[in-house]
Motif scaffolding. Structure first.
Motif, PDB file in Angstrom:
ATOM      1  N   ARG A 167       8.100 -42.869 -29.792  1.00 51.00           N
ATOM      2  CA  ARG A 167       7.358 -44.014 -29.293  1.00 51.00           C
ATOM      3  C   ARG A 167       6.075 -44.165 -30.099  1.00 51.00           C
ATOM      4  NH1 ARG A 167       8.198 -46.289 -24.450  1.00 51.00           N
ATOM      5  NH2 ARG A 167       9.254 -44.413 -23.715  1.00 51.00           N
ATOM      6  N   ALA A 168       5.640 -45.407 -30.313  1.00 54.50           N
ATOM      7  CA  ALA A 168       4.399 -45.635 -31.044  1.00 54.50           C
ATOM      8  C   ALA A 168       3.247 -44.938 -30.336  1.00 54.50           C
ATOM      9  CB  ALA A 168       4.120 -47.135 -31.145  1.00 54.50           C
ATOM     10  N   GLY A 169       2.401 -44.292 -31.137  1.00 58.82           N
ATOM     11  CA  GLY A 169       1.261 -43.577 -30.582  1.00 58.82           C
ATOM     12  C   GLY A 169       1.540 -42.120 -30.293  1.00 58.82           C
ATOM     13  N   THR A 170       2.809 -41.707 -30.376  1.00 55.37           N
ATOM     14  CA  THR A 170       3.178 -40.309 -30.161  1.00 55.37           C
ATOM     15  C   THR A 170       3.469 -39.663 -31.521  1.00 55.37           C
ATOM     16  OG1 THR A 170       5.548 -40.761 -29.931  1.00 55.37           O
ATOM     17  CG2 THR A 170       4.190 -40.927 -27.940  1.00 55.37           C
ATOM     18  N   PRO A 171       3.584 -38.321 -31.585  1.00 55.63           N
ATOM     19  CA  PRO A 171       3.815 -37.655 -32.874  1.00 55.63           C
ATOM     20  C   PRO A 171       5.018 -38.217 -33.620  1.00 55.63           C
ATOM     21  CG  PRO A 171       3.267 -36.044 -31.200  1.00 55.63           C
ATOM     22  CD  PRO A 171       3.421 -37.353 -30.485  1.00 55.63           C
ATOM     23  N   ALA A 215      19.404 -46.261 -44.484  1.00 63.45           N
ATOM     24  CA  ALA A 215      18.054 -46.248 -43.916  1.00 63.45           C
ATOM     25  C   ALA A 215      17.481 -47.656 -43.814  1.00 63.45           C
ATOM     26  CB  ALA A 215      17.145 -45.365 -44.760  1.00 63.45           C
ATOM     27  N   ARG A 216      17.732 -48.481 -44.804  1.00 64.70           N
ATOM     28  CA  ARG A 216      17.233 -49.852 -44.776  1.00 64.70           C
ATOM     29  C   ARG A 216      17.917 -50.662 -43.677  1.00 64.70           C
ATOM     30  NH1 ARG A 216      13.892 -51.178 -48.893  1.00 64.70           N
ATOM     31  NH2 ARG A 216      14.127 -53.383 -48.363  1.00 64.70           N
ATOM     32  N   THR A 217      19.209 -50.416 -43.471  1.00 67.71           N
ATOM     33  CA  THR A 217      19.919 -51.097 -42.395  1.00 67.71           C
ATOM     34  C   THR A 217      19.363 -50.693 -41.033  1.00 67.71           C
ATOM     35  OG1 THR A 217      21.953 -51.282 -43.695  1.00 67.71           O
ATOM     36  CG2 THR A 217      22.171 -51.418 -41.303  1.00 67.71           C
ATOM     37  N   LEU A 218      19.113 -49.408 -40.859  1.00 67.68           N
ATOM     38  CA  LEU A 218      18.583 -48.908 -39.595  1.00 67.68           C
ATOM     39  C   LEU A 218      17.235 -49.541 -39.272  1.00 67.68           C
ATOM     40  CD1 LEU A 218      18.894 -46.802 -37.261  1.00 67.68           C
ATOM     41  CD2 LEU A 218      17.549 -45.249 -38.700  1.00 67.68           C
ATOM     42  N   ASN A 219      16.399 -49.719 -40.286  1.00 67.23           N
ATOM     43  CA  ASN A 219      15.050 -50.242 -40.073  1.00 67.23           C
ATOM     44  C   ASN A 219      14.899 -51.689 -40.536  1.00 67.23           C
ATOM     45  OD1 ASN A 219      13.119 -48.511 -38.759  1.00 67.23           O
ATOM     46  ND2 ASN A 219      13.490 -47.045 -40.404  1.00 67.23           N
ATOM     47  N   ARG A 220      15.984 -52.454 -40.425  1.00 67.20           N
ATOM     48  CA  ARG A 220      15.935 -53.824 -40.923  1.00 67.20           C
ATOM     49  C   ARG A 220      14.863 -54.656 -40.219  1.00 67.20           C
ATOM     50  NH1 ARG A 220      20.662 -58.466 -41.071  1.00 67.20           N
ATOM     51  NH2 ARG A 220      19.677 -59.738 -42.675  1.00 67.20           N
ATOM     52  N   GLY A 221      14.696 -54.433 -38.929  1.00 58.50           N
ATOM     53  CA  GLY A 221      13.683 -55.178 -38.199  1.00 58.50           C
ATOM     54  C   GLY A 221      12.274 -54.848 -38.670  1.00 58.50           C
ATOM     55  N   PHE A 222      11.983 -53.576 -38.815  1.00 55.32           N
ATOM     56  CA  PHE A 222      10.668 -53.135 -39.299  1.00 55.32           C
ATOM     57  C   PHE A 222      10.397 -53.687 -40.691  1.00 55.32           C
ATOM     58  CE2 PHE A 222       8.493 -49.934 -41.967  1.00 55.32           C
ATOM     59  CZ  PHE A 222       7.235 -49.970 -41.392  1.00 55.32           C
ATOM     60  N   LEU A 223      11.375 -53.589 -41.572  1.00 54.90           N
ATOM     61  CA  LEU A 223      11.205 -54.071 -42.939  1.00 54.90           C
ATOM     62  C   LEU A 223      10.955 -55.575 -42.951  1.00 54.90           C
ATOM     63  CD1 LEU A 223      14.059 -52.062 -44.708  1.00 54.90           C
ATOM     64  CD2 LEU A 223      11.610 -51.596 -44.801  1.00 54.90           C
ATOM     65  N   HIS A 224      11.688 -56.300 -42.121  1.00 54.81           N
ATOM     66  CA  HIS A 224      11.531 -57.758 -42.079  1.00 54.81           C
ATOM     67  C   HIS A 224      10.129 -58.137 -41.615  1.00 54.81           C
ATOM     68  CE1 HIS A 224      12.313 -61.974 -40.898  1.00 54.81           C
ATOM     69  NE2 HIS A 224      13.232 -61.921 -41.838  1.00 54.81           N
ATOM     70  N   SER A 244       8.378 -49.760 -31.942  1.00 58.71           N
ATOM     71  CA  SER A 244       7.604 -50.859 -32.522  1.00 58.71           C
ATOM     72  C   SER A 244       6.132 -50.756 -32.126  1.00 58.71           C
ATOM     73  CB  SER A 244       8.174 -52.200 -32.053  1.00 58.71           C
ATOM     74  OG  SER A 244       9.479 -52.369 -32.541  1.00 58.71           O
ATOM     75  N   PRO A 245       5.231 -51.077 -33.058  1.00 61.49           N
ATOM     76  CA  PRO A 245       5.469 -51.674 -34.378  1.00 61.49           C
ATOM     77  C   PRO A 245       5.896 -50.684 -35.458  1.00 61.49           C
ATOM     78  CG  PRO A 245       3.139 -51.330 -34.078  1.00 61.49           C
ATOM     79  CD  PRO A 245       3.782 -50.917 -32.783  1.00 61.49           C
ATOM     80  N   ASN A 246       6.077 -49.431 -35.090  1.00 64.86           N
ATOM     81  CA  ASN A 246       6.462 -48.413 -36.066  1.00 64.86           C
ATOM     82  C   ASN A 246       7.956 -48.482 -36.376  1.00 64.86           C
ATOM     83  OD1 ASN A 246       3.829 -47.570 -35.887  1.00 64.86           O
ATOM     84  ND2 ASN A 246       4.252 -45.777 -34.637  1.00 64.86           N
ATOM     85  N   PRO A 247       8.364 -47.864 -37.467  1.00 71.07           N
ATOM     86  CA  PRO A 247       9.797 -47.800 -37.805  1.00 71.07           C
ATOM     87  C   PRO A 247      10.496 -46.698 -37.044  1.00 71.07           C
ATOM     88  CG  PRO A 247       8.512 -46.686 -39.491  1.00 71.07           C
ATOM     89  CD  PRO A 247       7.507 -47.284 -38.530  1.00 71.07           C
ATOM     90  N   LEU A 248      11.817 -46.677 -37.172  1.00 72.84           N
ATOM     91  CA  LEU A 248      12.630 -45.576 -36.666  1.00 72.84           C
ATOM     92  C   LEU A 248      12.654 -44.489 -37.734  1.00 72.84           C
ATOM     93  CD1 LEU A 248      15.606 -47.715 -35.343  1.00 72.84           C
ATOM     94  CD2 LEU A 248      13.877 -46.592 -33.944  1.00 72.84           C
ATOM     95  N   VAL A 249      12.312 -43.266 -37.369  1.00 72.72           N
ATOM     96  CA  VAL A 249      12.252 -42.178 -38.347  1.00 72.72           C
ATOM     97  C   VAL A 249      12.827 -40.913 -37.732  1.00 72.72           C
ATOM     98  CG1 VAL A 249      10.793 -40.818 -39.909  1.00 72.72           C
ATOM     99  CG2 VAL A 249      10.139 -43.169 -39.328  1.00 72.72           C
TER     100      VAL A 249
END
Length: 359
Positions: free
Chosen positions: A48-52, A134-143, A24-29
């Motif tokens: 982690r956010a800020g890393t590649p 994919a949407r389920t995995l990133n439900r928090g980010f999408l919300h 966070s705040p980035n998604p899981l990818v």
């Protein structure tokens, strides 16, 4: 008809999940790279956010073997400069011939532009492979991106007769060790854990993942009046940060006491759940866990701050007419006003049973 890319996308989704609670705040990818012959030559995930990003890790592993090959990514590659360079540029430099994505990125800085950039450069783009997963995995980010606030999870443990504590307030431990370990894992997936002042006074909680996540989630206490104990585990921030949220009329002495302890404070006009989640969304929180008492839990539900409920049911009978229950008054006057929540999972946790519901 099933896509031939589905098995590779499922592997990419497994990789993405390895970053749970840390991006966070980035998604899981997640990303896998195949060479021109379809052989796996690289894989990676956003750690982690800020890393590649995931694509960069996978392309580095693949090296020259990525040229003419395929990148399978769980989310549309970014095309903007943030804390890291655009992934679309990395893919183009690597010379991949095809990019397979599960879903488009709803972030306005991307929102289809990354795929358009790839297509304009002559790269074949395949979309919507395992999109639902994919949407389920990133439900928090999408919300958070779509609603401006984190996904809300409400959790409680109760006895078979629906009690969360005895009439005298005793509540430790209703659930067993397996259920408590599950709670630690759940916290590790969240960016903030929220309680009210009553929980701090009654339970003196620690609210950490017990080391399953680094850094630990933000511990949030919401208390309009700052009626809080002078000593509490939450004031020790050597393990995890704490944020105390209060109203404008909170006593100055209580404010100074928290400031002296080095505890961060946030003043909110109404000091209500929805206002709190909007503030957490601005801080980049994707998922927030409510571990609060019945009145705050009811307010969070009424204000649309809860999208998932997890109830641990222990095989115990506590009894007691005035004993505490998980929720305060929701304002219903007819049983039919209570809308059923779809059950997403039923799981055994040692002697206890976990019921998960999701809107």
């Amino acid at each position: 008809m099933s896509s031939p890319w589905r098995p590779w996308m499922q592997r990419a989704l497994q990789l993405a999940a390895l970053g749970s609670g840390r991006t966070s705040p980035n998604p899981l990818v997640g990303c896998v790279v195949l060479d021109a012959a379809g052989q796996l030559v690289g894989e990676g995930f956003h750690q982690r956010a800020g890393t590649p990003h995931a694509e960069v890790h996978a392309l580095r592993q693949a090296g020259q073997r990525a040229r003419g090959g395929t990148a399978v990514v769980t989310l549309e590659p970014c095309c903007h400069h943030g804390r890291t360079p655009p992934c679309t540029e990395a893919l183009l430099r690597a010379g991949v011939a095809r990019v397979v994505v599960a879903m488009r990125d709803p972030d306005p800085r991307v929102a289809g532009q990354g795929l358009a950039q790839l297509r304009e450069a002559g790269v074949e783009v395949v979309e919507e492979v395992c999109e639902a997963e994919a949407r389920t995995l990133n439900r928090g980010f999408l919300h958070r991106v779509e609603q401006g606030r984190p996904l809300g999870l409400l959790k409680w443990a109760m006895s078979l007769d629906g009690r969360t504590a005895l009439p005298n307030g005793s509540s430790q431990w209703i659930s067993g060790p397996d259920a408590r370990a599950w709670v630690h894992r759940l916290r590790a997936q969240c960016d903030a854990v929220i309680v009210g002042g009553g929980t701090v006074r009654a339970d003196n909680p620690l609210l950490t993942s017990r080391g399953q996540r680094t850094p630990e989630p933000l511990r949030v206490v919401i208390s309009r009046s700052l009626d809080l104990p002078q000593q509490a585990q939450l004031w020790d921030q050597t393990l995890a940060p704490t944020l105390v949220v209060h109203g404008y009329d909170a006593p100055a002495a209580a404010r100074f006491r928290l400031d002296a302890l080095g505890v961060e404070r946030l003043v909110l006009e109404r000091c209500e759940p929805l206002e709190l989640l909007e503030a957490l969304g601005q801080r980049g929180c994707n998922q927030a866990l409510w571990e609060c008492g019945p009145e705050l839990a009811a307010a969070a539900l009424q204000q649309g701050c809860v999208q998932q409920v997890a109830a641990v049911l222990a095989p115990k009978l506590l009894g007691g007419t005035p004993a505490r229950t998980p929720l305060g008054d929701l304002g219903f006057v007819d049983v039919n006003q209570a809308v059923p929540w779809p059950t997403t999972r039923l799981q055994q946790l040692g002697d206890d049973c976990l019921l998960e519901l999701s809107l």
